[in-house]
Design an enzyme around this catalytic site. Structure first.
Site, PDB file in Angstrom:
ATOM      1  N   ASN A  15     -62.906 109.160 -27.203  1.00 18.10           N
ATOM      2  CA  ASN A  15     -63.675 108.312 -26.341  1.00 18.10           C
ATOM      3  C   ASN A  15     -64.627 109.486 -25.759  1.00 18.10           C
ATOM      4  O   ASN A  15     -64.194 110.250 -25.013  1.00 18.10           O
ATOM      5  CB  ASN A  15     -62.815 107.541 -25.304  1.00 18.10           C
ATOM      6  CG  ASN A  15     -63.628 106.647 -24.337  1.00 18.10           C
ATOM      7  OD1 ASN A  15     -64.642 107.315 -24.071  1.00 18.10           O
ATOM      8  ND2 ASN A  15     -63.251 105.738 -24.085  1.00 18.10           N
ATOM      9  N   ASP A  74     -54.255 108.456 -21.336  1.00 15.34           N
ATOM     10  CA  ASP A  74     -54.184 106.876 -21.632  1.00 15.34           C
ATOM     11  C   ASP A  74     -54.365 106.352 -20.486  1.00 15.34           C
ATOM     12  O   ASP A  74     -53.888 106.744 -19.313  1.00 15.34           O
ATOM     13  CB  ASP A  74     -52.787 106.405 -22.271  1.00 15.34           C
ATOM     14  CG  ASP A  74     -52.797 105.351 -22.876  1.00 15.34           C
ATOM     15  OD1 ASP A  74     -53.760 105.146 -23.808  1.00 15.34           O
ATOM     16  OD2 ASP A  74     -52.449 104.063 -22.587  1.00 15.34           O
ATOM     17  N   SER A  75     -55.372 105.383 -20.361  1.00 13.16           N
ATOM     18  CA  SER A  75     -55.766 104.854 -19.021  1.00 13.16           C
ATOM     19  C   SER A  75     -56.397 103.422 -19.210  1.00 13.16           C
ATOM     20  O   SER A  75     -56.154 102.979 -20.477  1.00 13.16           O
ATOM     21  CB  SER A  75     -57.152 105.563 -18.662  1.00 13.16           C
ATOM     22  OG  SER A  75     -58.061 105.881 -19.421  1.00 13.16           O
ATOM     23  N   GLY A 158     -67.032 101.292 -20.061  1.00 15.55           N
ATOM     24  CA  GLY A 158     -65.762 100.720 -19.998  1.00 15.55           C
ATOM     25  C   GLY A 158     -65.953  99.598 -18.735  1.00 15.55           C
ATOM     26  O   GLY A 158     -66.901  98.820 -18.739  1.00 15.55           O
ATOM     27  N   TYR A 159     -64.976  99.416 -17.781  1.00  9.91           N
ATOM     28  CA  TYR A 159     -65.133  98.440 -16.780  1.00  9.91           C
ATOM     29  C   TYR A 159     -65.761  98.927 -15.403  1.00  9.91           C
ATOM     30  O   TYR A 159     -65.769  98.123 -14.489  1.00  9.91           O
ATOM     31  CB  TYR A 159     -63.807  97.911 -16.620  1.00  9.91           C
ATOM     32  CG  TYR A 159     -62.938  97.291 -17.715  1.00  9.91           C
ATOM     33  CD1 TYR A 159     -62.903  96.076 -17.909  1.00  9.91           C
ATOM     34  CD2 TYR A 159     -62.412  98.143 -18.542  1.00  9.91           C
ATOM     35  CE1 TYR A 159     -62.355  95.329 -19.048  1.00  9.91           C
ATOM     36  CE2 TYR A 159     -61.468  97.642 -19.642  1.00  9.91           C
ATOM     37  CZ  TYR A 159     -61.642  96.361 -19.885  1.00  9.91           C
ATOM     38  OH  TYR A 159     -60.909  95.954 -20.868  1.00  9.91           O
ATOM     39  N   ASP A 160     -66.358  99.960 -15.532  1.00 13.98           N
ATOM     40  CA  ASP A 160     -67.182 100.508 -14.364  1.00 13.98           C
ATOM     41  C   ASP A 160     -68.002  99.523 -13.499  1.00 13.98           C
ATOM     42  O   ASP A 160     -68.095  99.374 -12.468  1.00 13.98           O
ATOM     43  CB  ASP A 160     -67.759 102.057 -14.620  1.00 13.98           C
ATOM     44  CG  ASP A 160     -66.665 103.076 -14.844  1.00 13.98           C
ATOM     45  OD1 ASP A 160     -65.548 102.956 -14.387  1.00 13.98           O
ATOM     46  OD2 ASP A 160     -67.157 103.853 -15.200  1.00 13.98           O
ATOM     47  N   ARG A 186     -58.622 109.533 -13.189  1.00 12.27           N
ATOM     48  CA  ARG A 186     -58.543 110.479 -13.971  1.00 12.27           C
ATOM     49  C   ARG A 186     -58.675 111.712 -13.148  1.00 12.27           C
ATOM     50  O   ARG A 186     -57.957 112.651 -13.283  1.00 12.27           O
ATOM     51  CB  ARG A 186     -59.889 110.514 -14.870  1.00 12.27           C
ATOM     52  CG  ARG A 186     -59.842 111.324 -16.026  1.00 12.27           C
ATOM     53  CD  ARG A 186     -60.671 111.104 -17.176  1.00 12.27           C
ATOM     54  NE  ARG A 186     -60.183 109.695 -17.805  1.00 12.27           N
ATOM     55  CZ  ARG A 186     -60.746 108.704 -17.658  1.00 12.27           C
ATOM     56  NH1 ARG A 186     -62.031 108.494 -16.763  1.00 12.27           N
ATOM     57  NH2 ARG A 186     -60.201 107.560 -18.429  1.00 12.27           N
TER      58      ARG A 186
END
Ligand code: ITT
Length: 205
Positions: A15, A74-75, A158-160, A186
């Site tokens: 990513n 992994d998040s 992503g979902y930011d 993170r």
């Protein structure tokens, strides 16, 4: 905090957004980063049932390929009203799409349609796995907030665009990358890693 010497570290991710954040967060501490792509590893399996299991699997895969200290992330996002979904399935929540992040956000908005702010609480989680010779460690970070009623902002990934952290009135996509890095899940997991690394003499001497 800073590493006492320049340290080579593999980041077990494909990513590009994560890699950029790792670079910004770790470079000031004397780390030189290489990625899974540098090893030709473009599809690292993640078959676990938790963030920690997946992070360990990714770190082990890359560590076995390079034999050098490796960190894997992994998040994902856990939404209370959805019993913790999308969780470890955050990356492919909406199935596979050309514009994956946007498809995921649209699905999340549909799932939460009609719910007021008080019922939209959520948190990001990050599990970091560190593998080196005779070493396996896990570090975790979390950022609490809620899912907004619509996308706002153009930064991040992503979902930011849908996530407003507690105490803020803007989404993670409306603040600078530095501002996100100061509070992110993170960042918190990396602080725990840095504290461990810089106090473990076999890495810093
Ligand atoms: P790698 O496995 O190669 O690292 P990935 O994107 O598949 O890449 P994950 O399985 O850990 O990584 O899924 C993480 C997903 O969670 C990511 O694709 C985003 O949708 C979301 N996510 C994680 N951290 C995020 C952040 O800081 N901001 C926004 N969304 C995030």
């Amino acid at each position: 905090m800073s590493a006492k010497k320049t340290s080579l570290l593999y980041i077990a991710t494909n990513n590009a957004h994560k890699l950029k954040e790792f670079s910004q967060l770790l470079s000031p501490h004397g780390f030189v980063l290489k990625s899974a792509a540098d090893l030709g590893l473009n599809d690292i399996p993640e078959e676990g049932h938790s963030f920690a299991e997946n992070a360990l699997q990714k770190a082990h895969t890359v560590f076995h390929a390079c034999g050098l200290p490796t960190l894997a992330d992994d998040s994902g996002l856990e939404v209370d009203a959805l019993d913790g979904a999308p969780g470890i399935y955050s990356a492919r929540y909406a199935g596979t799409h050309d514009n994956q992040d946007q498809a995921n956000r649209h699905k999340l908005l549909r799932e939460l349609q009609g719910l007021p702010k008080e019922q939209r609480s959520a948190h990001f989680r990050c599990a970091l796995a560190f593998c080196a010779d005779n070493t396996q460690e896990i570090f975790e970070g979390r950022l609490s907030g809620h899912i907004t009623l619509e996308e706002r902002g153009a930064g991040g990934f992503g979902y930011d665009m849908l996530f407003q952290a507690d105490g803020q009135n803007v989404t993670l996509a409306e603040i600078s990358q530095d501002a996100k890095n100061a509070i992110s899940h993170r960042r918190k997991a990396l602080n725990a890693f840095l504290n461990y690394y810089e106090n473990t003499s076999k890495f810093t001497l």
